[in-house]
Each structure stands twice: as C-alpha cells, then as structure tokens.
Write a protein that holds these residues in place. Structure first.
Motif: not given
Ligand code: SF4
Ligand code: SF4
Length: 440
Positions: A8, A236, A241, A378
């Motif tokens: 991602f 993760q 994500q 993210p």
C-alpha cells in the motif's frame, strides 16, 4: 493466484523485534489471586453490572449485561466470589467500573453453556451467539463482531479478508495461533462466510512469517480460500491498507470497509468465533506476547481476561533491569500504562516492557518542516499541518484537512526527528470533533 507480495502507499519499516518470542509456544498463565473484569472492554456502550458483592459466580457467567445493539456482555473468567463492584485502573488510564472476583480455585464452568449444532447456523443465530459470548474484534479495535456482521442491505459484502499480517513490531500472538491452531481459525472463517453469504475469502499474512504462510496454505489446500503474502511494511494490517493491498479497492474518505464491499476480521477473532459457536463458551481469555528488553523471559501467554499486568510480568520471571516504559499492545498503537494493577482486557495483544535506558530521553523540539511525517502517512493527510491547527484548538480546520481519516497508526510520531507526539494531538482532535458531533 499471484504470489508477488502486495502492499500500500506510505508506511515504514521499524525493526520487527519478534525473535525473542516468535519460537515460543503459547503457555497457560496461572490464575491470579484477584480477577478484575472491566465493564468497558469494547467500542460501544459499557456493560451494566448484574452481580453484587457476595455473589458466587461460575466461569463464563455474565457479570455485566450489554446495553444496546452496539454493546456486548462481559463474563467472569473463572469461578469465585464477587468481592467488589467499583472503579479500578483501566488500560485507558482512567479508573472505570469493574467487577472484582476472588477466584475459588475450582475454575468451574457454568453448566448452561451450549454451542450451535450444524442445523442451527442461520446468520441470525450465529450473530446472536457471538453477541451473547461477547465476541469483539481482537485485532485491537474491539468493535462488537455481531454488529460488523450486520451490514445494511444496500452495502453487500462480496469479499472477506482475514488479517494475519501482525505488522506491529514485537507481537507474535497471531503468528503462534496460526502455527498452533490453524483449524480453529479456518472454522471461524467458514462461520463468517456462512453469515455473509459465501464471499470470496483471502487470508493476508506478511511474508516475514513463512512458517505461518506454509501452515495456513496447507490447511486451505482443499478450499477456495486464497492465502496472500504481504510485503513487510507497517501498518500493513490496518483495515484500509490491507483491503487496498489485497483487492486494489479504496475505502472512501470517511467510509467503512463495507463501502468497498469488504469485511476484515483478525485471525484471533476467527478462532474466538469458532469457540463461541461450537461450544457456547464466551470470550474469557486472550493470548498476549509479553516481551521487550525489560522482561526476564519473553513469552506468549494464554491469559484470563481480568488478570493484572503485574501477574503477567511475574509469570515471565519479573523485570530485567529498571522498567522505564510499559505498553499494553504494540509499540506503534499500544497505550503506555502507569499502573501494573491494570487488568488484561479483550483486544490486548501484547505487553511490552522497556528499560529506562531503552527510552529516548530527548525532549520535543520545533518542527523543522522535513516532511517525513507526510511521506509516511498511509492516510495521505498532512500530520504536521493538522497538528498545528489542532494545537491551536482549530479542530474545524483540522477536520477539513482530513483528520478523521487518520488511522492512528503512529508512523508520523515514529519518524519525526523533533520528537513531536503528532498522533497524540491528532487523537485528541478527533475526540473533540466526535464529541461536538454527538452534542450537535
Ligand atoms: S496522521 Fe494518522 S494515519 Fe497519518 S501517519 Fe500519523 S497516525 Fe498514521
Ligand atoms: S516529521 Fe516532525 S519535524 Fe518533520 S515535518 Fe513532520 S512534524 Fe515537522
């Protein structure tokens, strides 16, 4: 299926620090002298106490009833006598209501616990059983699972993702469970799938756990469940994500996984679902990794909910050196604890102990506009700008800049060379905005 590891945008690579506990099989932690069952152990309304001082309780008995749909009951994790119903230290840092039990040593289950038979697995029956058994998301979110399994008709779920990433450094509980009890996980996965109407199923595991990938792959061999190796990168295992890495779908800003047609559940939740549905036994225990340089003998422990943290440290041989920082959960998203009287609650995956010499003593400095927090985020928001507004009580501006999209992963705080506790300010701003919305 492509076996190329998926990933991602953003994130970072902290040292995984899992070696001290990864190869240690889960041990049963002995019962403590006192069990403290907080009435608030999940997202949603706290449970309402339904026992009084002097009552005898059995293992698995409801001691706090659910209040409303987004709530679950809490249960006695052993048999004994209720010795207090009062405020006790809680992982949140506050003193919150709890039922305190003195174990009687018999550890006797209630005799009316009952699982569902194969002909009783209608979606509504499974959801009711999960609610009655207090099942919540064990990846850390503690959102009631029966609610998550009740998407509105206009948001059908066609994809189920089982999260075995365990991307937080130090933690090895999901890893051990995948190695030691893959069938229980897969049974829970099938029960999820039955409720959702046979979605496509993926199990995502970071590629630094090749043994777990091998075991889960073998267990899935005769099914259409797809095991997906994920690139090692934090966070993760965060829902949005993980969904993007595995399906390429993006959860819209302000939306939920169901807006992308996906439901995400953690491997430990899947195992707890299997236990609840097959046996009727509620969620009264938790597997935790107790580790870090400040504990004598790191272990993975199966612990009764309500066990005080000091008992876990004793079970691991005590402190190694002078403790400097104690964190419940992982180092990135966990919460620092000030009292060892705090009990283990649902959703806690680890207890980390750092010595004084392991704690960075540098004070917070001014922002040097290096942009590192932006590059690792993210959620693609601007932590430094948002925090500047949040610190000046301009939470409305912080909201327009997307503060509610923050997943509280802690990457910005970790990378900041000026030691600015960005995620702490962001969390406060989110709390203030949500309070304003509730009171509007
Ligand atoms: S702003 Fe939120 S989502 Fe972005 S890095 Fe910081 S904690 Fe993570
Ligand atoms: S990482 Fe820290 S110093 Fe760098 S821009 Fe962000 S807040 Fe400023």
């Amino acid at each position: 299926m492509s076996r190329k590891p998926k990933t991602f945008h953003g994130g970072l690579h902290p040292p995984d620090s899992k070696a001290a506990s990864a190869d240690k099989a889960v041990e049963i932690c002995p019962l403590p002298d006192e069990i403290i069952i907080p009435l608030s152990q999940h997202i949603g309304a706290p449970a309402e106490p339904c026992v009084a001082v002097g009552d005898s309780v059995c293992r698995g008995q409801v001691v706090g009833e659910a209040r409303g749909f987004v709530s679950v009951p809490v249960h006695a994790s052993t048999s004994g006598e209720v010795v207090a119903v009062e405020a006790r230290p809680h992982p949140s840092g506050r003193d919150l209501p709890a039922v305190v039990i003195r174990p009687d040593g018999r550890d006797q289950w209630c005799d009316d616990l009952r699982g569902l038979g194969e002909d009783e697995l209608a979606a509504e029956s499974v959801r009711n059983k999960l609610c009655a058994c207090g099942i919540v998301g064990l990846g850390g979110a503690t959102f009631p699972t029966h609610v998550k399994l009740s998407p509105p008709p206009e948001k059908p779920i066609d994809t189920l993702i089982i999260n075995g990433a365990e991307c937080e450094p130090y933690l090895t509980t999901d890893y051990r469970l995948m190695l030691e009890d893959p069938e229980q996980i897969l049974d829970g996965v099938r029960l999820f799938a039955g409720v959702l109407g046979r979605p496509r199923i993926f199990i995502g595991i970071e590629e630094n756990k090749p043994a777990a990938i091998k075991v889960i792959d073998a267990a899935c061999a005769s099914s259409d469940i797809e095991v997906v190796p994920l690139r090692v990168k934090y966070p993760q295992g965060a829902e949005k994500q993980l969904i993007y890495a595995i399906t390429g779908r993006e959860v819209p800003s302000g939306g939920l996984p169901m807006d992308a047609g996906v439901l995400v559940q953690n491997v430990r939740t899947a195992a707890a679902v299997s236990v609840a549905v097959r046996t009727g036994q509620p969620l009264i225990e938790q597997v935790l990794t107790v580790t870090g340089p400040g504990v004598a003998e790191p272990k993975n422990l199966r612990v009764r909910i309500g066990t005080p943290l000091r008992h876990l440290i004793d079970a691991c041989g005590g402190f190694n050196g002078e403790p400097g920082k104690i964190i419940l959960g992982g180092p990135m998203m966990g919460t620092a604890q000030l009292s060892l009287d705090v009990p283990v609650t649902r959703g806690a995956g680890g207890l980390l102990i750092f010595r004084q010499e392991d704690v960075d003593p540098r004070p917070e400095g001014p922002c040097i506009r290096c942009g590192r927090c932006v590059s690792v985020c993210p959620a693609r928001i601007l932590p430094t700008t948002i925090v500047a507004y949040a610190r000046n009580d301009q939470v409305e501006t912080a909201e327009t800049l997307g503060v509610l999209d923050c997943i509280e992963c802690g990457c910005c705080t970790y990378i900041c060379p000026s030691m600015i506790p960005l995620v702490q300010f962001i969390r406060q701003a989110k709390g203030a905005i949500m309070a304003q919305k509730r009171n509007a």
